[in-house]
Design a protein around this motif. Structure first.
Motif, PDB file in Angstrom:
ATOM      1  N   ASP A  64      52.689  48.763   0.496  1.00 34.02           N
ATOM      2  CA  ASP A  64      52.632  47.351   0.104  1.00 34.02           C
ATOM      3  C   ASP A  64      54.002  46.716   0.339  1.00 34.02           C
ATOM      4  OD1 ASP A  64      52.300  44.904  -1.028  1.00 34.02           O
ATOM      5  OD2 ASP A  64      51.408  45.631  -2.895  1.00 34.02           O
ATOM      6  N   GLN A  65      54.092  45.866   1.360  1.00 33.49           N
ATOM      7  CA  GLN A  65      55.374  45.264   1.716  1.00 33.49           C
ATOM      8  C   GLN A  65      55.803  44.163   0.744  1.00 33.49           C
ATOM      9  OE1 GLN A  65      57.201  46.567   4.287  1.00 33.49           O
ATOM     10  NE2 GLN A  65      55.545  48.082   4.336  1.00 33.49           N
ATOM     11  N   THR A  66      54.956  43.809  -0.215  1.00 36.51           N
ATOM     12  CA  THR A  66      55.332  42.801  -1.211  1.00 36.51           C
ATOM     13  C   THR A  66      55.717  43.434  -2.547  1.00 36.51           C
ATOM     14  OG1 THR A  66      53.056  42.514  -2.014  1.00 36.51           O
ATOM     15  CG2 THR A  66      53.748  41.165  -0.137  1.00 36.51           C
ATOM     16  N   LEU A  67      55.797  44.754  -2.573  1.00 38.44           N
ATOM     17  CA  LEU A  67      56.187  45.470  -3.783  1.00 38.44           C
ATOM     18  C   LEU A  67      57.636  45.929  -3.667  1.00 38.44           C
ATOM     19  CD1 LEU A  67      55.585  46.944  -6.494  1.00 38.44           C
ATOM     20  CD2 LEU A  67      54.833  48.894  -5.117  1.00 38.44           C
ATOM     21  N   GLN A 109      56.303  42.525  -8.027  1.00 36.40           N
ATOM     22  CA  GLN A 109      55.202  42.271  -7.096  1.00 36.40           C
ATOM     23  C   GLN A 109      55.172  40.788  -6.765  1.00 36.40           C
ATOM     24  OE1 GLN A 109      52.601  44.856  -6.103  1.00 36.40           O
ATOM     25  NE2 GLN A 109      52.589  43.306  -4.499  1.00 36.40           N
ATOM     26  N   ILE A 110      55.196  40.468  -5.467  1.00 32.07           N
ATOM     27  CA  ILE A 110      55.255  39.072  -5.027  1.00 32.07           C
ATOM     28  C   ILE A 110      53.962  38.689  -4.331  1.00 32.07           C
ATOM     29  CG2 ILE A 110      56.454  37.409  -3.561  1.00 32.07           C
ATOM     30  CD1 ILE A 110      58.982  39.024  -3.915  1.00 32.07           C
ATOM     31  N   TYR A 111      53.438  37.511  -4.672  1.00 32.18           N
ATOM     32  CA  TYR A 111      52.287  36.948  -3.971  1.00 32.18           C
ATOM     33  C   TYR A 111      52.608  35.482  -3.673  1.00 32.18           C
ATOM     34  CZ  TYR A 111      47.558  35.719  -2.619  1.00 32.18           C
ATOM     35  OH  TYR A 111      46.468  35.279  -1.912  1.00 32.18           O
ATOM     36  N   VAL A 112      52.964  35.191  -2.418  1.00 32.60           N
ATOM     37  CA  VAL A 112      53.371  33.858  -1.974  1.00 32.60           C
ATOM     38  C   VAL A 112      54.548  33.371  -2.824  1.00 32.60           C
ATOM     39  CG1 VAL A 112      52.579  31.559  -1.305  1.00 32.60           C
ATOM     40  CG2 VAL A 112      50.963  33.449  -1.320  1.00 32.60           C
ATOM     41  N   ASP A 113      54.315  32.428  -3.752  1.00 33.95           N
ATOM     42  CA  ASP A 113      55.418  31.933  -4.578  1.00 33.95           C
ATOM     43  C   ASP A 113      55.269  32.348  -6.037  1.00 33.95           C
ATOM     44  OD1 ASP A 113      53.241  30.410  -5.102  1.00 33.95           O
ATOM     45  OD2 ASP A 113      54.263  28.475  -5.011  1.00 33.95           O
ATOM     46  N   ILE A 118      55.405  35.615  -8.828  1.00 30.84           N
ATOM     47  CA  ILE A 118      56.013  36.932  -8.992  1.00 30.84           C
ATOM     48  C   ILE A 118      55.587  37.532 -10.332  1.00 30.84           C
ATOM     49  CG2 ILE A 118      58.167  38.233  -9.197  1.00 30.84           C
ATOM     50  CD1 ILE A 118      59.534  36.116  -7.537  1.00 30.84           C
TER      51      ILE A 118
END
Length: 335
Positions: A3-6, A19-23, A25
Motif C-alpha cells: 500500500d503506497q499510501t501507508l 494512512q492517506i486517502y486523497v486529502d 489522513i
C-alpha cells in the motif's frame, strides 16, 4: 511495499501508522506522544485541521470504546431511504427472496434506467459496511443496462430490508485473537442468463470480518468441484494479498486456513494425481496448488451450514439468512 499510501514509523517498541486517502489522513500510534508530534508537524507544513478521535471517514461512522470498534453507515442508510422515498416503506426480513430467481425478464416492463442506476450506485457504496446486502446488490447490478420492473422490485426490497435493519454494523472486539483465516464458497451455474457460477469469500482476523467479495466467474464450470475450486482460488488470491499487506505492519502469516465445504476441491488442491482430470480448468486457477505446496495456505473441510461465505453466493431463507448474518459478526446497535 503493498500500500503506497501507508506510512510507518517505529520508535523503539512504539509504532505510528499514517494512512492517506486523497486529502484525508487517519493516523494512530501505540504512544500518544507520537500522535501529537505528527499532528504538530502536519499543521506546520500544511493548512489542515485535526478532527480528533475518528468518528467518521468516507461515509463510514466509527464508534470506539474499551471493548472494541463499531463501524456502520446508519446515517447514510437514513439519507438514501429519504432520497428514494422509501422512508415509510414496509420493512422486509431479508434483502432478496429465496424464490423466484432474478432473470433478464425480456418480456417485462422497462423502468427508468437513470433512477435504477442511481439506486444501485447508492447500494454499492453501502456494501462497504453491509456484507449482508452484497449478494442482492450484485445480482441487481447486473441488469443496469436494461432494467425491468421485476428488477426494480428487488432493489426496493433491499431498501425495505434496510428500513427494517438500519442500525447494523461490523463489530471489531478488542480482546479477540489475530488469527487470519478465510471462507470460500460458490453457487454452481446459478446465473440463469449464461449459467456461470458465482464465487464468494470472506476473510477474518479472529472475530473481525475484514474483507468480503462476491463475483461472477469468467467461464462456465462443468462441475460443482470445478466451480468450488475456482472460488477457492479466488479466495486464495485475496489471502495472499492480505499476507503481503500485513508484512508492512510487521505481521507475518503463513499457512492461512481457507475453509471450503467441497471435498473434491480440497482433494484437487492437495493431491496432484487429480490434476489429470482438471485440464479443462483455466491454468491460472491452478496457482492455488503452488500456494498450498509453499505452505502459504491450507484448505480445510467445513460443513455447509457453518460456511459464512454462503451468504454471498445465493438467495437463502430468512432463517438461514439470520444465521449467516450472525456468523459475519454483525451486530444491531442503538444510539
Amino acid at each position: 511495499m503493498i500500500d503506497q499510501t501507508l506510512f510507518i514509523k517505529r520508535v523503539d517498541k512504539d509504532i505510528i501508522l499514517v494512512q492517506i486517502y486523497v486529502d484525508d489522513i487517519i493516523f494512530g500510534s501505540t504512544n500518544d506522544a507520537l500522535c501529537k508530534e505528527f499532528e504538530e508537524v502536519m499543521k506546520k507544513k500544511f493548512e489542515m485541521s485535526s478532527l480528533g478521535e475518528m468518528t467518521m471517514f468516507m461515509g463510514l461512522q466509527v464508534r470506539q470504546n474499551n471493548q472494541g470498534i463499531l463501524i456502520h453507515q446508519s446515517k447514510y442508510v437514513t439519507d438514501v431511504l429519504a432520497k428514494f422515498s422509501m422512508t415509510d416503506s414496509k420493512p422486509s426480513d431479508s434483502p432478496i427472496a429465496e424464490r423466484p430467481l432474478l432473470t433478464e425478464d425480456p418480456e417485462g416492463s422497462p423502468v427508468n434506467q437513470t433512477l435504477y442506476c442511481s439506486m444501485i450506485s447508492s447500494l454499492i457504496y453501502l456494501t462497504a459496511s453491509r456484507p449482508d446486502i452484497l449478494y442482492a446488490v450484485c445480482q441487481c447490478a447486473r441488469y443496469q443496462a436494461n432494467p425491468k420492473l421485476t428488477h426494480l422490485t428487488v432493489v426496493k426490497r433491499i431498501f425495505r430490508y434496510l428500513k427494517g435493519a438500519p442500525k447494523l454494523g461490523l463489530w471489531y472486539p478488542r480482546d479477540s485473537n489475530f488469527d487470519l483465516f478465510a471462507f470460500s464458497d460458490s453457487n454452481f451455474g446459478g446465473i440463469d442468463r449464461d449459467r456461470k457460477s458465482t464465487s464468494a469469500g470472506c476473510q477474518f482476523f479472529g472475530d473481525r470480518l475484514i474483507f468480503w467479495q462476491c463475483k461472477k466467474q469468467q467461464t462456465v464450470s462443468l462441475s460443482t468441484a470445478e466451480t468450488e475450486y475456482a472460488a477457492a482460488s479466488a479466495c486464495c488470491s485475496q489471502v495472499l494479498w492480505m499476507q503481503h499487506q500485513l508484512q508492512d505492519y510487521g505481521l507475518t502469516y503463513l499457512d492461512t486456513t481457507i475453509y471450503c465445504d467441497n471435498d473434491a476441491a480440497i482433494h484437487i488442491t492437495k493431491t496432484p494425481v487429480f490434476h489429470s482430470k482438471t485440464k479443462h480448468i483455466d491454468i491460472k486457477i491452478h496457482f492455488i496448488r503452488d500456494c498450498f505446496d509453499r505452505g502459504l495456505i491450507k484448505l480445510e473441510q467445513i460443513h455447509t451450514d457453518a460456511n459464512t461465505a454462503d451468504l454471498s453466493t445465493k438467495p437463502v431463507s430468512i432463517s438461514r439468512f439470520n444465521v449467516l448474518v450472525d456468523l459475519l459478526k454483525m451486530i444491531r446497535f442503538t444510539d
